[in-house]
Write a protein that holds these residues in place. Structure first.
Motif, PDB file in Angstrom:
ATOM      1  N   ASN A  13      42.937  45.200  67.011  1.00  0.00           N
ATOM      2  CA  ASN A  13      42.118  43.993  66.924  1.00  0.00           C
ATOM      3  C   ASN A  13      42.927  42.714  67.118  1.00  0.00           C
ATOM      4  O   ASN A  13      43.408  42.449  68.186  1.00  0.00           O
ATOM      5  N   VAL A  14      43.048  41.956  66.067  1.00  0.00           N
ATOM      6  CA  VAL A  14      43.606  40.615  66.192  1.00  0.00           C
ATOM      7  C   VAL A  14      45.117  40.618  66.423  1.00  0.00           C
ATOM      8  O   VAL A  14      45.781  41.638  66.270  1.00  0.00           O
ATOM      9  N   LEU A  15      45.641  39.435  66.770  1.00  0.00           N
ATOM     10  CA  LEU A  15      47.080  39.267  66.965  1.00  0.00           C
ATOM     11  C   LEU A  15      47.795  39.181  65.629  1.00  0.00           C
ATOM     12  O   LEU A  15      48.847  39.764  65.420  1.00  0.00           O
ATOM     13  N   ALA A  16      47.199  38.392  64.760  1.00  0.00           N
ATOM     14  CA  ALA A  16      47.820  38.152  63.455  1.00  0.00           C
ATOM     15  C   ALA A  16      46.733  37.725  62.475  1.00  0.00           C
ATOM     16  O   ALA A  16      45.671  37.266  62.888  1.00  0.00           O
ATOM     17  N   PHE A  17      46.986  37.905  61.195  1.00  0.00           N
ATOM     18  CA  PHE A  17      46.019  37.441  60.186  1.00  0.00           C
ATOM     19  C   PHE A  17      46.774  37.015  58.937  1.00  0.00           C
ATOM     20  O   PHE A  17      47.863  37.484  58.655  1.00  0.00           O
ATOM     21  N   ASN A  18      46.163  36.095  58.224  1.00  0.00           N
ATOM     22  CA  ASN A  18      46.760  35.562  57.007  1.00  0.00           C
ATOM     23  C   ASN A  18      45.760  35.773  55.891  1.00  0.00           C
ATOM     24  O   ASN A  18      44.690  35.176  55.905  1.00  0.00           O
ATOM     25  N   PHE A  19      46.085  36.627  54.935  1.00  0.00           N
ATOM     26  CA  PHE A  19      45.101  36.898  53.881  1.00  0.00           C
ATOM     27  C   PHE A  19      45.524  36.358  52.525  1.00  0.00           C
ATOM     28  O   PHE A  19      44.917  36.674  51.506  1.00  0.00           O
ATOM     29  N   GLY A  20      46.539  35.492  52.506  1.00  0.00           N
ATOM     30  CA  GLY A  20      47.021  34.932  51.242  1.00  0.00           C
ATOM     31  C   GLY A  20      45.952  34.167  50.487  1.00  0.00           C
ATOM     32  O   GLY A  20      45.755  34.369  49.282  1.00  0.00           O
ATOM     33  N   THR A  21      45.234  33.298  51.195  1.00  0.00           N
ATOM     34  CA  THR A  21      44.217  32.472  50.527  1.00  0.00           C
ATOM     35  C   THR A  21      43.079  33.335  49.993  1.00  0.00           C
ATOM     36  O   THR A  21      42.568  33.101  48.892  1.00  0.00           O
ATOM     37  N   GLN A  22      42.687  34.337  50.759  1.00  0.00           N
ATOM     38  CA  GLN A  22      41.604  35.212  50.309  1.00  0.00           C
ATOM     39  C   GLN A  22      41.964  35.884  48.990  1.00  0.00           C
ATOM     40  O   GLN A  22      41.147  35.980  48.084  1.00  0.00           O
ATOM     41  N   ARG A  56      35.645  41.021  52.324  1.00  0.00           N
ATOM     42  CA  ARG A  56      35.684  42.482  52.392  1.00  0.00           C
ATOM     43  C   ARG A  56      34.295  43.120  52.395  1.00  0.00           C
ATOM     44  O   ARG A  56      34.024  44.016  53.183  1.00  0.00           O
ATOM     45  N   ASN A  57      33.457  42.648  51.529  1.00  0.00           N
ATOM     46  CA  ASN A  57      32.148  43.302  51.423  1.00  0.00           C
ATOM     47  C   ASN A  57      31.073  42.581  52.217  1.00  0.00           C
ATOM     48  O   ASN A  57      29.911  42.890  52.104  1.00  0.00           O
ATOM     49  N   TRP A  58      31.484  41.602  53.014  1.00  0.00           N
ATOM     50  CA  TRP A  58      30.489  40.820  53.717  1.00  0.00           C
ATOM     51  C   TRP A  58      30.514  41.126  55.202  1.00  0.00           C
ATOM     52  O   TRP A  58      30.149  42.215  55.606  1.00  0.00           O
ATOM     53  N   ILE A  59      30.912  40.153  55.994  1.00  0.00           N
ATOM     54  CA  ILE A  59      30.858  40.374  57.439  1.00  0.00           C
ATOM     55  C   ILE A  59      31.861  41.439  57.880  1.00  0.00           C
ATOM     56  O   ILE A  59      31.509  42.428  58.503  1.00  0.00           O
ATOM     57  N   TYR A  60      33.097  41.211  57.564  1.00  0.00           N
ATOM     58  CA  TYR A  60      34.104  42.213  57.911  1.00  0.00           C
ATOM     59  C   TYR A  60      33.951  43.394  56.975  1.00  0.00           C
ATOM     60  O   TYR A  60      33.542  43.236  55.839  1.00  0.00           O
ATOM     61  N   GLN A  74      29.998  40.459  78.211  1.00  0.00           N
ATOM     62  CA  GLN A  74      31.331  41.047  78.016  1.00  0.00           C
ATOM     63  C   GLN A  74      32.120  40.252  76.977  1.00  0.00           C
ATOM     64  O   GLN A  74      32.759  40.827  76.077  1.00  0.00           O
ATOM     65  N   ILE A  75      32.050  38.936  77.079  1.00  0.00           N
ATOM     66  CA  ILE A  75      32.786  38.087  76.138  1.00  0.00           C
ATOM     67  C   ILE A  75      32.226  38.240  74.724  1.00  0.00           C
ATOM     68  O   ILE A  75      32.985  38.339  73.758  1.00  0.00           O
ATOM     69  N   ARG A  76      30.921  38.294  74.624  1.00  0.00           N
ATOM     70  CA  ARG A  76      30.322  38.458  73.295  1.00  0.00           C
ATOM     71  C   ARG A  76      30.739  39.786  72.660  1.00  0.00           C
ATOM     72  O   ARG A  76      31.001  39.865  71.469  1.00  0.00           O
ATOM     73  N   GLN A  77      30.781  40.818  73.484  1.00  0.00           N
ATOM     74  CA  GLN A  77      31.213  42.126  72.959  1.00  0.00           C
ATOM     75  C   GLN A  77      32.643  42.058  72.439  1.00  0.00           C
ATOM     76  O   GLN A  77      32.968  42.575  71.379  1.00  0.00           O
ATOM     77  N   GLU A  78      33.494  41.408  73.217  1.00  0.00           N
ATOM     78  CA  GLU A  78      34.901  41.317  72.803  1.00  0.00           C
ATOM     79  C   GLU A  78      35.049  40.488  71.524  1.00  0.00           C
ATOM     80  O   GLU A  78      35.818  40.845  70.640  1.00  0.00           O
ATOM     81  N   VAL A  79      34.303  39.385  71.451  1.00  0.00           N
ATOM     82  CA  VAL A  79      34.404  38.534  70.264  1.00  0.00           C
ATOM     83  C   VAL A  79      33.801  39.240  69.050  1.00  0.00           C
ATOM     84  O   VAL A  79      34.297  39.101  67.937  1.00  0.00           O
ATOM     85  N   ALA A  80      32.751  40.016  69.280  1.00  0.00           N
ATOM     86  CA  ALA A  80      32.151  40.747  68.154  1.00  0.00           C
ATOM     87  C   ALA A  80      33.162  41.712  67.545  1.00  0.00           C
ATOM     88  O   ALA A  80      33.217  41.893  66.329  1.00  0.00           O
ATOM     89  N   SER A  81      33.980  42.321  68.384  1.00  0.00           N
ATOM     90  CA  SER A  81      34.949  43.271  67.833  1.00  0.00           C
ATOM     91  C   SER A  81      36.212  42.567  67.357  1.00  0.00           C
ATOM     92  O   SER A  81      36.958  43.089  66.536  1.00  0.00           O
ATOM     93  N   LEU A 121      27.976  34.699  66.312  1.00  0.00           N
ATOM     94  CA  LEU A 121      29.195  35.469  66.037  1.00  0.00           C
ATOM     95  C   LEU A 121      30.119  34.673  65.110  1.00  0.00           C
ATOM     96  O   LEU A 121      30.156  33.441  65.158  1.00  0.00           O
ATOM     97  N   LEU A 122      30.839  35.390  64.302  1.00  0.00           N
ATOM     98  CA  LEU A 122      31.722  34.756  63.311  1.00  0.00           C
ATOM     99  C   LEU A 122      33.012  34.292  63.991  1.00  0.00           C
ATOM    100  O   LEU A 122      34.076  34.871  63.810  1.00  0.00           O
TER     101      LEU A 122
END
Lengths: 314, 169
Positions: free
Chosen positions: A121-130, A107-111, B67-74, A245-246
């Motif tokens: 954003n994402v399709l799905a996420f699992n935050f149980g372990t966090q 929470r307070n770091w990258i995201y 473009q891919i990097r931008q998408e992955v960054a978000s 990138l993460l």
């Protein structure tokens, strides 16, 4: 911004039983119907998984599919998921956490936090372990409140709480306003990816927790912690187009690796070159590029046999 | 007969021109498809026009690394939508190419360019290379060319497709 407000949630259990629903308006009903019933249908479709594909893959991959899923049938894959995910809910409904601590790891770091994971954003996420690890860090047990006050204590990484976003859909929108059907295996693989995040591989120790407490950033946590396999947290990519990138796994058999093996197995059931094959192939290659450990070593090294166990605090 | 065909062709073009030019950009591809199908049913088409129309809506437009990097960054978790869109566009082209060798040879060249374009994201190069392999399995005549492509392609993209390729050498 505090998103830990009391919202009413929609969730389903893996058995497909509804666990209480508020009366939705038409738009909400469509969305809920789309993501959660699509999920249910995706999971049910595993029962007709053709074993030929995974068996063919294993013949040339050192038996990795079997080692991960415990077999080649849809039931094996479903059991893999059921062991690791207990709750699903619609992401936009949010959740409430008790005690309402803001310091969820990540929470307070990258995201910026789970609040940044919205329907775009994402399709799905699992935050149980966090949440479970945060409880260990704070020497408490956090509870997540889902639909109609259903309280889920995060007593293990395998609590598995998965949020589905509006991107968990049947069709891929294309630039020209048309759309392509997303193969069912694509979404199934997403759930498998999330399921792997429920594994605390090799467990976690007090000294791991101390290192996490001292970490000043997510990157520091990932590089200094021996516990990144506990939850299989993603790491910054060290090489390639996504460098920095993460979006990668440094260790073998993280979520990207497990998802990739499932897809490598099931893509064999699809005609090479066809539309569905193209989507799955693209997903496999993207995942493969994110496994920084190296595909060959993962598949052929006996020293890196996939460990599918999950432990707690050691 | 010649002038009759010309008149029919002219009528066909004139009747569809407004549809093509006054359709919003995103719809133009659709109208091109309509144009092709209408031509095919109403007018005997010169081969050249038919080929152009067939290729127009299916032009591959691979995403760039930026473009891919931008998408992955978000959204670090998911495969970039531009990669999936690219893959989705390959499907119909490959299905056509797998039907006839003539189409396959044309598409093979397009895939070759994509595979050997080192400015593209590695995953895109690899997607193109994997399709080169599929075409070669169907048309073994392409095997020598495929091997040359593999030797010229970036090591990263070859490793994604065929991790044993370098070990075999």
């Amino acid at each position: 911004m505090n998103l830990f407000n009391s919202t009413i949630f929609i969730c389903i259990t893996l058995g497909g039983l509804g666990c209480g629903q508020k009366p939705p308006n038409t738009r909400e009903a469509a969305e809920i119907g789309d993501s959660l019933s699509l999920l249910e249908s995706d999971l049910n479709a595993l029962s007709s998984l053709n074993e030929k594909g995974p068996r063919a893959y294993d013949a040339s991959s050192n038996g990795r599919f079997y080692q991960i899923f415990g077999g080649y049938s849809g039931k094996n894959v479903r059991d893999f998921i059921n062991e690791r995910i207990q709750y699903y809910f619609k992401a936009s409904d949010g959740y409430s956490l008790s005690p309402p601590d803001q310091k969820i790891i990540h929470r307070n770091w990258i995201y910026k936090g789970l609040e940044s994971i919205d329907d775009t954003n994402v399709l799905a996420f699992n935050f149980g372990t966090q949440i479970w690890i945060q409880g260990l860090l704070d020497r408490t047990t956090y509870t997540v409140t889902l639909d109609k006050g259903q309280v889920v204590p995060a007593t293990s990484s395998r609590v598995g709480i998965v949020g589905l976003t509006a991107r968990y859909v049947k069709y891929l929108p294309k630039n020209d306003n048309s759309s392509t059907e997303i193969p069912i295996e694509f979404r199934q693989s997403t759930i498998i990816h999330e399921a792997r995040h429920s594994d605390c591989t090799d467990g976690i120790t007090e000294s791991d927790l101390n290192r996490i407490r001292q970490a000043q950033s997510y990157s520091e946590f990932i590089h200094n912690s021996h516990a990144r396999k506990c939850g299989h947290f993603h790491s910054p990519c060290e090489t390639g187009d996504l460098k920095g990138l993460l979006a990668c796994d440094l260790d073998p058999w993280g979520s990207y690796g497990i998802q990739m093996i499932f897809l490598e197995g099931v893509i064999n059931n699809i005609k090479p070159g066809a539309a569905a094959w193209q989507i799955l192939n693209a997903k496999i290659l993207d995942n493969k590029s994110r496994v920084q450990f190296g595909y060959l070593r993962m598949i052929y090294s006996q020293a890196h046999h996939p460990n599918m166990n999950s432990s707690g605090l050691r | 007969m010649k002038w009759k065909n010309s008149v029919l062709l002219a009528i066909g073009i004139l009747s569809l021109t407004p549809l093509y030019f006054f359709t919003p950009t995103t719809k133009k591809e659709n109208s091109t498809i309509i144009k092709t199908s209408v031509f095919q049913t109403q007018v005997i088409l010169p081969t050249q026009i038919n080929k152009e129309n067939k290729n127009l809506p299916q032009k591959l437009t691979p995403p760039s690394v930026d473009q891919i990097r931008q998408e992955v960054a978000s959204d670090p978790h998911s495969t970039p939508i531009s990669i999936l869109n690219f893959a989705a566009k390959l499907g119909p082209k490959m299905e056509q190419a797998l039907e006839t060798e003539e189409t396959a040879l044309v598409f093979f060249e397009e895939l070759k360019k994509c595979t050997l374009n080192s400015t593209l994201p590695v995953s895109i190069q690899a997607i193109c290379l994997s399709n080169v392999q599929i075409l070669t399995e169907t048309y073994p005549i392409l095997e020598d060319q495929m091997n040359i492509i593999k030797e010229q392609a970036s090591a990263e993209s070859v490793r994604l497709i065929d991790p044993l390729f370098f070990e075999e050498e």
